[in-house]
Design an enzyme around this catalytic site. Sequence first.
Site, PDB file in Angstrom:
ATOM      1  N   LYS A  11      39.347  37.448  11.043  1.00 42.90           N
ATOM      2  CA  LYS A  11      39.065  37.277   9.615  1.00 42.90           C
ATOM      3  C   LYS A  11      37.751  37.981   9.233  1.00 42.90           C
ATOM      4  CE  LYS A  11      41.646  32.910   9.293  1.00 42.90           C
ATOM      5  NZ  LYS A  11      41.641  31.509   8.769  1.00 42.90           N
ATOM      6  N   TYR A  51      49.722  33.391   2.695  1.00 42.74           N
ATOM      7  CA  TYR A  51      49.331  31.975   2.696  1.00 42.74           C
ATOM      8  C   TYR A  51      50.088  31.165   1.645  1.00 42.74           C
ATOM      9  CZ  TYR A  51      45.391  32.543   5.989  1.00 42.74           C
ATOM     10  OH  TYR A  51      44.612  32.739   7.102  1.00 42.74           O
ATOM     11  N   ARG A  87      47.265  30.108  19.972  1.00 42.82           N
ATOM     12  CA  ARG A  87      46.773  28.893  19.291  1.00 42.82           C
ATOM     13  C   ARG A  87      45.800  28.133  20.202  1.00 42.82           C
ATOM     14  NH1 ARG A  87      47.578  28.220  13.739  1.00 42.82           N
ATOM     15  NH2 ARG A  87      47.012  26.079  14.193  1.00 42.82           N
ATOM     16  N   THR A  93      41.595  24.136  13.788  1.00 39.23           N
ATOM     17  CA  THR A  93      41.237  24.760  12.505  1.00 39.23           C
ATOM     18  C   THR A  93      39.770  24.533  12.154  1.00 39.23           C
ATOM     19  OG1 THR A  93      43.498  24.280  11.767  1.00 39.23           O
ATOM     20  CG2 THR A  93      41.896  24.880  10.062  1.00 39.23           C
ATOM     21  N   ASN A 114      36.802  30.508   9.588  1.00 40.08           N
ATOM     22  CA  ASN A 114      37.014  30.101  10.983  1.00 40.08           C
ATOM     23  C   ASN A 114      37.491  31.237  11.884  1.00 40.08           C
ATOM     24  OD1 ASN A 114      39.565  30.220   9.982  1.00 40.08           O
ATOM     25  ND2 ASN A 114      40.086  28.082  10.355  1.00 40.08           N
ATOM     26  N   HIS A 117      42.984  33.909  12.760  1.00 41.31           N
ATOM     27  CA  HIS A 117      44.282  33.322  12.391  1.00 41.31           C
ATOM     28  C   HIS A 117      45.240  33.509  13.553  1.00 41.31           C
ATOM     29  CE1 HIS A 117      48.042  32.472  10.293  1.00 41.31           C
ATOM     30  NE2 HIS A 117      48.528  33.505  10.974  1.00 41.31           N
ATOM     31  N   GLU A 128      55.412  36.629   9.969  1.00 35.86           N
ATOM     32  CA  GLU A 128      54.048  37.125   9.737  1.00 35.86           C
ATOM     33  C   GLU A 128      53.848  38.541  10.271  1.00 35.86           C
ATOM     34  OE1 GLU A 128      51.890  32.722   9.654  1.00 35.86           O
ATOM     35  OE2 GLU A 128      51.292  34.167  11.189  1.00 35.86           O
TER      36      GLU A 128
HETATM   37  P1  ADP Z   1      45.275  27.214  10.905  1.00 31.48           P
HETATM   38  O1  ADP Z   1      44.600  28.519  10.515  1.00 31.48           O
HETATM   39  O2  ADP Z   1      44.568  26.551  12.051  1.00 31.48           O
HETATM   40  O3  ADP Z   1      46.755  27.366  11.144  1.00 31.48           O
HETATM   41  P2  ADP Z   1      45.960  25.963   8.352  1.00 31.48           P
HETATM   42  O4  ADP Z   1      47.251  26.709   8.424  1.00 31.48           O
HETATM   43  O5  ADP Z   1      46.014  24.494   8.118  1.00 31.48           O
HETATM   44  O6  ADP Z   1      45.085  26.197   9.677  1.00 31.48           O
HETATM   45  O7  ADP Z   1      45.041  26.567   7.199  1.00 31.48           O
HETATM   46  C1  ADP Z   1      45.005  27.962   6.977  1.00 31.48           C
HETATM   47  C2  ADP Z   1      43.578  28.375   6.732  1.00 31.48           C
HETATM   48  O8  ADP Z   1      43.114  27.791   5.512  1.00 31.48           O
HETATM   49  C3  ADP Z   1      42.567  27.889   7.776  1.00 31.48           C
HETATM   50  O9  ADP Z   1      42.525  28.682   8.945  1.00 31.48           O
HETATM   51  C4  ADP Z   1      41.273  27.945   7.003  1.00 31.48           C
HETATM   52  O10 ADP Z   1      40.775  29.267   6.886  1.00 31.48           O
HETATM   53  C5  ADP Z   1      41.728  27.474   5.624  1.00 31.48           C
HETATM   54  N1  ADP Z   1      41.564  26.014   5.458  1.00 31.48           N
HETATM   55  C6  ADP Z   1      42.334  25.031   6.004  1.00 31.48           C
HETATM   56  N2  ADP Z   1      41.905  23.815   5.661  1.00 31.48           N
HETATM   57  C7  ADP Z   1      40.817  24.007   4.858  1.00 31.48           C
HETATM   58  C8  ADP Z   1      39.911  23.147   4.170  1.00 31.48           C
HETATM   59  N3  ADP Z   1      40.041  21.807   4.229  1.00 31.48           N
HETATM   60  N4  ADP Z   1      38.914  23.699   3.437  1.00 31.48           N
HETATM   61  C9  ADP Z   1      38.781  25.052   3.363  1.00 31.48           C
HETATM   62  N5  ADP Z   1      39.594  25.931   3.993  1.00 31.48           N
HETATM   63  C10 ADP Z   1      40.597  25.426   4.729  1.00 31.48           C
HETATM   64 MG    MG Z   2      48.290  27.833   9.824  1.00 33.57          MG
END
Ligand code: ADP
Ligand code: MG
Length: 141
Positions: A11, A51, A87, A93, A114, A117, A128
């Site tokens: 990212k 997304y 993962r 996350t 974070n 992805h 994807e």
């Molecule tokens: P992951 O990336 O671990 O699969 P998710 O699919 O739940 O997590 O969320 C997608 C992305 O959205 C996350 O990687 C993060 O960048 C963002 N995100 C998720 N939850 C939050 C939150 N509570 N506040 C801000 N950003 C978030």
């Molecule tokens: Mg996700």
Amino acid sequence: MANERTLSIIKPDGVKRNLIGRIIGHFEENGLRVAGAQMRLMSRHEAEGFYAVHKERPFFGELIEFMTSGPVLLMVLEGENAVAKNRELMGATNPADAAEGTIRKMYAQSIGENTVHGSDSVENAAIEVNWFFKGNEVYNG
Ligand code: ADP
Ligand code: MG
């Protein structure tokens, strides 16, 4: 165990902080291979489509702003159990919940920014990868 492909993204925060080499090295040292890669800005259209599952979430606007704020490295990773393996290497996350030694524990700054992805299922990985890569842009190791 099956040979799989998964989508990985470094990212904007990871690219900005010069972490590309360390993150790819971590994947390579743990049995994954880079089978395709593009470094570029993600368009708003691409980010919103990618997304779409999160569009009703309160953080959606912030997530799209962040993902289009600077260049990303889009990668196809390949290897045994690549989806789950990626993962596992990424960690939770929220970096505060991520296990020691995971990419998010080592590098991520917040739940939003974070660093990486990774696709969450074999089915979503195929969707994807196809969202960002044409068939002739992915190579077999
Ligand atoms: P992951 O990336 O671990 O699969 P998710 O699919 O739940 O997590 O969320 C997608 C992305 O959205 C996350 O990687 C993060 O960048 C963002 N995100 C998720 N939850 C939050 C939150 N509570 N506040 C801000 N950003 C978030
Ligand atoms: Mg996700």
